[in-house]
Design a protein around this motif. Structure first.
Motif, mmCIF file in Angstrom:
data_model
loop_
_atom_site.group_PDB
_atom_site.id
_atom_site.type_symbol
_atom_site.label_atom_id
_atom_site.label_comp_id
_atom_site.label_asym_id
_atom_site.label_seq_id
_atom_site.Cartn_x
_atom_site.Cartn_y
_atom_site.Cartn_z
ATOM 1 N N THR A 219 0.856 -1.181 0.000
ATOM 2 C CA THR A 219 0.000 0.000 0.000
ATOM 3 C C THR A 219 0.890 1.228 0.000
ATOM 4 O O THR A 219 1.856 1.294 0.769
ATOM 5 N N VAL A 220 0.561 2.193 -0.845
ATOM 6 C CA VAL A 220 1.392 3.384 -0.983
ATOM 7 C C VAL A 220 0.577 4.620 -0.646
ATOM 8 O O VAL A 220 -0.547 4.787 -1.133
ATOM 9 N N ILE A 221 1.141 5.471 0.192
ATOM 10 C CA ILE A 221 0.582 6.786 0.488
ATOM 11 C C ILE A 221 1.503 7.800 -0.180
ATOM 12 O O ILE A 221 2.653 7.963 0.245
ATOM 13 N N VAL A 222 1.020 8.453 -1.230
ATOM 14 C CA VAL A 222 1.829 9.379 -2.003
ATOM 15 C C VAL A 222 1.452 10.809 -1.647
ATOM 16 O O VAL A 222 0.268 11.147 -1.541
ATOM 17 N N ALA A 223 2.461 11.650 -1.454
ATOM 18 C CA ALA A 223 2.266 13.090 -1.293
ATOM 19 C C ALA A 223 2.880 13.754 -2.528
ATOM 20 O O ALA A 223 4.075 14.068 -2.535
ATOM 21 N N PRO A 224 2.108 13.953 -3.590
ATOM 22 C CA PRO A 224 2.682 14.443 -4.849
ATOM 23 C C PRO A 224 3.419 15.773 -4.723
ATOM 24 O O PRO A 224 4.410 16.000 -5.414
ATOM 25 N N GLU A 225 2.946 16.644 -3.836
ATOM 26 C CA GLU A 225 3.601 17.936 -3.618
ATOM 27 C C GLU A 225 4.580 17.893 -2.452
ATOM 28 O O GLU A 225 5.155 18.918 -2.078
ATOM 29 N N GLY A 226 4.760 16.716 -1.870
ATOM 30 C CA GLY A 226 5.654 16.558 -0.726
ATOM 31 C C GLY A 226 4.935 16.780 0.592
ATOM 32 O O GLY A 226 3.893 17.437 0.655
ATOM 33 N N ALA A 227 5.480 16.217 1.658
ATOM 34 C CA ALA A 227 4.920 16.363 3.000
ATOM 35 C C ALA A 227 6.051 16.307 4.012
ATOM 36 O O ALA A 227 7.073 15.642 3.790
ATOM 37 N N THR A 228 5.866 16.992 5.114
ATOM 38 C CA THR A 228 6.823 16.893 6.216
ATOM 39 C C THR A 228 6.604 15.570 6.927
ATOM 40 O O THR A 228 5.457 15.175 7.189
ATOM 41 N N GLY A 229 7.695 14.866 7.240
ATOM 42 C CA GLY A 229 7.569 13.534 7.811
ATOM 43 C C GLY A 229 8.183 13.382 9.184
ATOM 44 O O GLY A 229 9.091 14.113 9.571
ATOM 45 N N GLY A 230 7.657 12.416 9.917
ATOM 46 C CA GLY A 230 8.208 11.996 11.196
ATOM 47 C C GLY A 230 7.963 10.514 11.356
ATOM 48 O O GLY A 230 7.163 9.921 10.616
ATOM 49 N N VAL A 231 8.649 9.878 12.298
ATOM 50 C CA VAL A 231 8.484 8.434 12.497
ATOM 51 C C VAL A 231 8.767 8.076 13.939
ATOM 52 O O VAL A 231 9.553 8.743 14.621
ATOM 53 N N ASP A 232 8.113 7.014 14.394
ATOM 54 C CA ASP A 232 8.374 6.445 15.719
ATOM 55 C C ASP A 232 8.457 4.936 15.559
ATOM 56 O O ASP A 232 7.529 4.312 15.031
ATOM 57 N N VAL A 233 9.569 4.351 15.977
ATOM 58 C CA VAL A 233 9.784 2.908 15.872
ATOM 59 C C VAL A 233 9.911 2.346 17.289
ATOM 60 O O VAL A 233 10.830 2.716 18.021
#
Length: 333
Positions: A31-45
């Protein structure tokens, strides 16, 4: 959730497109979530056994500011190859970080282990990543399919006693809006533990009492009773991977904190969670489509937690039983 926050289809959140690639025969997909104009990202593992790509780029101190896509996939570490397909398709469309001589799509990815459920030799790869990306970008926005689809195709839960007593997990997608502010979650539920309704504690899917039973038993109680003899039959084969999306504007540090806060949803709905055999990961993508309007981060964290709880439950409630694994629907038909 407060009546100010109304349910909305997740595909209506500005700045994002979502697509699946599904292989029911092999019980895997992406499954792909695309941000065509870009998005600010964060992650927690938080899990002890993650399979991931480009998560270090999302650390607040690192310099890449924009993410172009998150790929959630089956196939364990092999499934990370699907993200290369996403990157190829985005590059072909001129989407990515401009480095002068080329555009480099920033694609983060996490995978679940589904090799022991369907086929151990069929995994999502470049072709499937391309397929999911095209499904996201080449079709009109429409409600996102849930359950036994995309990265949730081979997801299962309740695995303490092995494959004979597990149940089907799946992919859930839920979103809410308060006025113009929107926040949603996509979750692939392949947890070691049981999934419960956080408002009632009632079991939705998990470990069954026996191979021929549809009674769900407490996995936590079973683990505590084992004391000295607890042994997981398939180590490091479980993971719940999720992506929070919002049209709010966030910094990388704020997106990271939002991902950390949203991890409470796992504790509320999965029992036990964050085990050494899970690779639990949460991404956050913020499109900033609302402009410079500011919202309290703590409020956004609570909203993200609630909507992720809904997505986790929906993944199991919507799943269809396949390859001999019963689903919630089988308990109530």
């Amino acid at each position: 959730m407060s009546t100010r926050w109304q349910p909305i289809p997740i595909h209506t959140i500005e700045g994002f497109r979502i697509g699946h690639s599904t292989n029911l025969d092999a019980a895997t997909g992406c499954t792909v979530i695309v941000a065509p104009e870009g998005a600010t990202g964060g992650v927690d593992v938080r899990g002890g056994a993650p399979a991931s790509r480009e998560t270090d780029l999302l650390r607040p101190e690192n310099t890449v500011e924009v993410v172009n896509a998150v790929c959630l996939s089956g196939g364990s570490a092999f499934g990370l190859e699907a993200a290369s397909g996403v990157a190829r398709e985005l590059e072909a469309r001129g989407i990515g970080l401009d480095v002068g001589v080329a555009r480099v799509p920033i694609v983060c990815s996490s995978c679940i282990f589904d090799l022991a459920f369907g086929s151990a030799t069929v995994r999502p790869g470049v072709a499937e990543g391309i397929e999911a990306t095209r499904a996201a970008l080449d079709t009109e926005p429409a409600p996102v399919a849930e359950g036994t689809v995309g990265a949730g195709t081979g997801a299962t839960v309740g695995k303490l006693n092995g494959p004979t007593t597990l149940m089907k997990g799946g992919l859930g997608a839920r979103a809410r809006a308060a006025g113009e502010l929107k926040i949603g979650a996509i979750s692939v539920v392949n947890a070691c533990g049981n999934v419960v309704d956080p408002t009632t504690g009632a079991a939705i899917a998990g470990m069954r009492a026996a191979a021929d039973s549809l009674e769900i038993v407490s996995m936590e109680d079973a683990m505590l009773a084992a004391v000295e003899h607890l042994a997981m039959p398939l180590d490091r084969t479980n993971t719940t991977i999720s992506c929070i999306i919002t049209n709010a504007r966030l910094t990388k540090a704020q997106a990271t904190k939002l991902a950390q806060m949203a991890a409470d949803a796992y504790a509320h709905t999965i029992r036990p969670t964050h085990t050494t055999n899970d690779g639990d990961t949460i991404y956050v993508l913020a499109s900033g489509a609302l402009g410079d309007r500011a919202f309290p981060l703590d409020m956004l964290g609570v909203a993200a937690t609630r909507v992720l709880e809904e997505a986790i439950c929906a993944g199991c409630l919507s799943a269809d039983g396949i390859h001999g694994a019963p689903a919630f629907k089988n308990l109530h038909n």
